[in-house]
Motif scaffolding. Structure first.
Motif, PDB file in Angstrom:
ATOM      1  N   THR A  43       0.855  -1.186   0.000  1.00 22.00           N
ATOM      2  CA  THR A  43       0.000   0.000   0.000  1.00 22.00           C
ATOM      3  C   THR A  43       0.889   1.234   0.000  1.00 22.00           C
ATOM      4  OG1 THR A  43      -1.631  -1.213   1.305  1.00 22.00           O
ATOM      5  CG2 THR A  43      -1.892   1.171   1.179  1.00 22.00           C
ATOM      6  N   ILE A  44       0.685   2.090  -0.994  1.00 23.80           N
ATOM      7  CA  ILE A  44       1.465   3.320  -1.138  1.00 23.80           C
ATOM      8  C   ILE A  44       0.497   4.475  -1.310  1.00 23.80           C
ATOM      9  CG2 ILE A  44       3.070   4.572  -2.636  1.00 23.80           C
ATOM     10  CD1 ILE A  44       4.362   1.904  -3.319  1.00 23.80           C
ATOM     11  N   THR A  45       0.744   5.593  -0.612  1.00 22.88           N
ATOM     12  CA  THR A  45      -0.051   6.811  -0.783  1.00 22.88           C
ATOM     13  C   THR A  45       0.873   8.021  -0.788  1.00 22.88           C
ATOM     14  OG1 THR A  45      -0.447   6.961   1.594  1.00 22.88           O
ATOM     15  CG2 THR A  45      -2.154   5.895   0.289  1.00 22.88           C
ATOM     16  N   GLY A  46       0.510   9.023  -1.570  1.00 25.15           N
ATOM     17  CA  GLY A  46       1.249  10.276  -1.602  1.00 25.15           C
ATOM     18  C   GLY A  46       2.640  10.198  -2.194  1.00 25.15           C
ATOM     19  N   MET A  47       2.876   9.242  -3.070  1.00 24.93           N
ATOM     20  CA  MET A  47       4.206   9.079  -3.665  1.00 24.93           C
ATOM     21  C   MET A  47       4.332   9.965  -4.904  1.00 24.93           C
ATOM     22  SD  MET A  47       6.011   5.639  -5.167  1.00 24.93           S
ATOM     23  CE  MET A  47       5.175   5.680  -6.750  1.00 24.93           C
ATOM     24  N   ARG A 114      10.294  -4.873   1.087  1.00 23.59           N
ATOM     25  CA  ARG A 114       9.950  -3.978   2.194  1.00 23.59           C
ATOM     26  C   ARG A 114      11.094  -2.996   2.467  1.00 23.59           C
ATOM     27  NH1 ARG A 114       8.742  -7.657   5.484  1.00 23.59           N
ATOM     28  NH2 ARG A 114       6.506  -7.645   5.094  1.00 23.59           N
ATOM     29  N   THR A 115      12.315  -3.470   2.464  1.00 21.75           N
ATOM     30  CA  THR A 115      13.472  -2.612   2.715  1.00 21.75           C
ATOM     31  C   THR A 115      13.576  -1.513   1.658  1.00 21.75           C
ATOM     32  OG1 THR A 115      14.670  -4.414   3.784  1.00 21.75           O
ATOM     33  CG2 THR A 115      15.994  -2.584   2.953  1.00 21.75           C
ATOM     34  N   ARG A 122      10.904   6.884   3.056  1.00 25.21           N
ATOM     35  CA  ARG A 122      11.577   7.745   4.031  1.00 25.21           C
ATOM     36  C   ARG A 122      12.315   8.883   3.318  1.00 25.21           C
ATOM     37  NH1 ARG A 122      12.772   4.078   7.126  1.00 25.21           N
ATOM     38  NH2 ARG A 122      14.552   3.193   6.008  1.00 25.21           N
ATOM     39  N   GLN A 123      12.991   8.570   2.221  1.00 24.41           N
ATOM     40  CA  GLN A 123      13.772   9.566   1.484  1.00 24.41           C
ATOM     41  C   GLN A 123      12.901  10.609   0.780  1.00 24.41           C
ATOM     42  OE1 GLN A 123      16.063   7.207  -1.233  1.00 24.41           O
ATOM     43  NE2 GLN A 123      17.467   6.458   0.329  1.00 24.41           N
ATOM     44  N   HIS A 124      11.707  10.180   0.314  1.00 21.68           N
ATOM     45  CA  HIS A 124      10.888  11.063  -0.517  1.00 21.68           C
ATOM     46  C   HIS A 124       9.584  11.498   0.150  1.00 21.68           C
ATOM     47  CE1 HIS A 124      13.531  10.622  -3.982  1.00 21.68           C
ATOM     48  NE2 HIS A 124      13.653   9.363  -3.617  1.00 21.68           N
ATOM     49  N   GLY A 125       9.370  11.147   1.404  1.00 19.44           N
ATOM     50  CA  GLY A 125       8.235  11.646   2.175  1.00 19.44           C
ATOM     51  C   GLY A 125       6.862  11.164   1.749  1.00 19.44           C
ATOM     52  N   PHE A 126       6.725   9.878   1.488  1.00 20.11           N
ATOM     53  CA  PHE A 126       5.394   9.316   1.225  1.00 20.11           C
ATOM     54  C   PHE A 126       5.157   8.133   2.142  1.00 20.11           C
ATOM     55  CE2 PHE A 126       8.199   7.201  -1.828  1.00 20.11           C
ATOM     56  CZ  PHE A 126       7.800   5.877  -1.783  1.00 20.11           C
ATOM     57  N   SER A 127       3.946   7.632   2.142  1.00 20.09           N
ATOM     58  CA  SER A 127       3.575   6.521   3.014  1.00 20.09           C
ATOM     59  C   SER A 127       3.590   5.211   2.224  1.00 20.09           C
ATOM     60  CB  SER A 127       2.182   6.767   3.581  1.00 20.09           C
ATOM     61  OG  SER A 127       1.726   5.641   4.288  1.00 20.09           O
ATOM     62  N   ALA A 128       4.264   4.194   2.776  1.00 15.31           N
ATOM     63  CA  ALA A 128       4.314   2.885   2.117  1.00 15.31           C
ATOM     64  C   ALA A 128       4.454   1.799   3.163  1.00 15.31           C
ATOM     65  CB  ALA A 128       5.487   2.828   1.147  1.00 15.31           C
TER      66      ALA A 128
END
Length: 133
Positions: A43-47, A114-115, A122-128
């Motif tokens: 699940t990814i949001t805001g990428m 996952r890694t 973390r580097q680009h400020g989105f949720s995953a």
């Protein structure tokens, strides 16, 4: 010389139990050991949209095993072979995307994915997150 399609060769060889499934294979081929497939949801949001290719490449490289979600007899031309991305709100300017993708693979494959995904998030400020299903 005429070559029969694999499905036709299998059908014609059905009467003879000693006939190989495919004419070009020997019948003494041993199947590879099967790995236990697990299911997880990515699940990814805001990428940022520019990162899509990196996530899709990570899925291919980190989870190389075949999907266990294949439907026998399904038409490959109408199957869902892609990650369904949609627009999403996100931090900063530009377009952002989200997805929810069900994957199958081994625990080791999921750990690698996952890694990679968590580092990108973390580097680009989105949720995953990659969670077991």
């Amino acid at each position: 010389m005429t070559t029969l399609a694999p499905s036709l060769a299998r059908w014609l060889g059905a009467a003879d139990s000693k006939a190989p499934d495919h004419l070009w294979e020997t019948s003494d081929v041993t199947a590879p050991a099967t790995l236990t497939a697990h299911t997880a949801v990515l699940t990814i949001t805001g990428m940022p949209r520019a990162l899509r290719p990196r996530i899709e490449t990570a899925m291919v490289l980190c989870v190389p095993s075949d999907s266990a979600l294949e439907i026998p007899g399904a038409d490959p031309l109408t199957a869902d072979w892609f990650t369904p991305w949609r627009r999403s709100g996100g931090r900063g300017p530009g377009l952002h995307v989200a997805c929810r993708q069900v994957l199958t693979g081994t625990e080791e494959e999921f750990d690698r994915l996952r890694t990679v995904v968590e580092n990108l998030a973390r580097q680009h400020g989105f949720s995953a997150e990659l969670t077991p299903a």
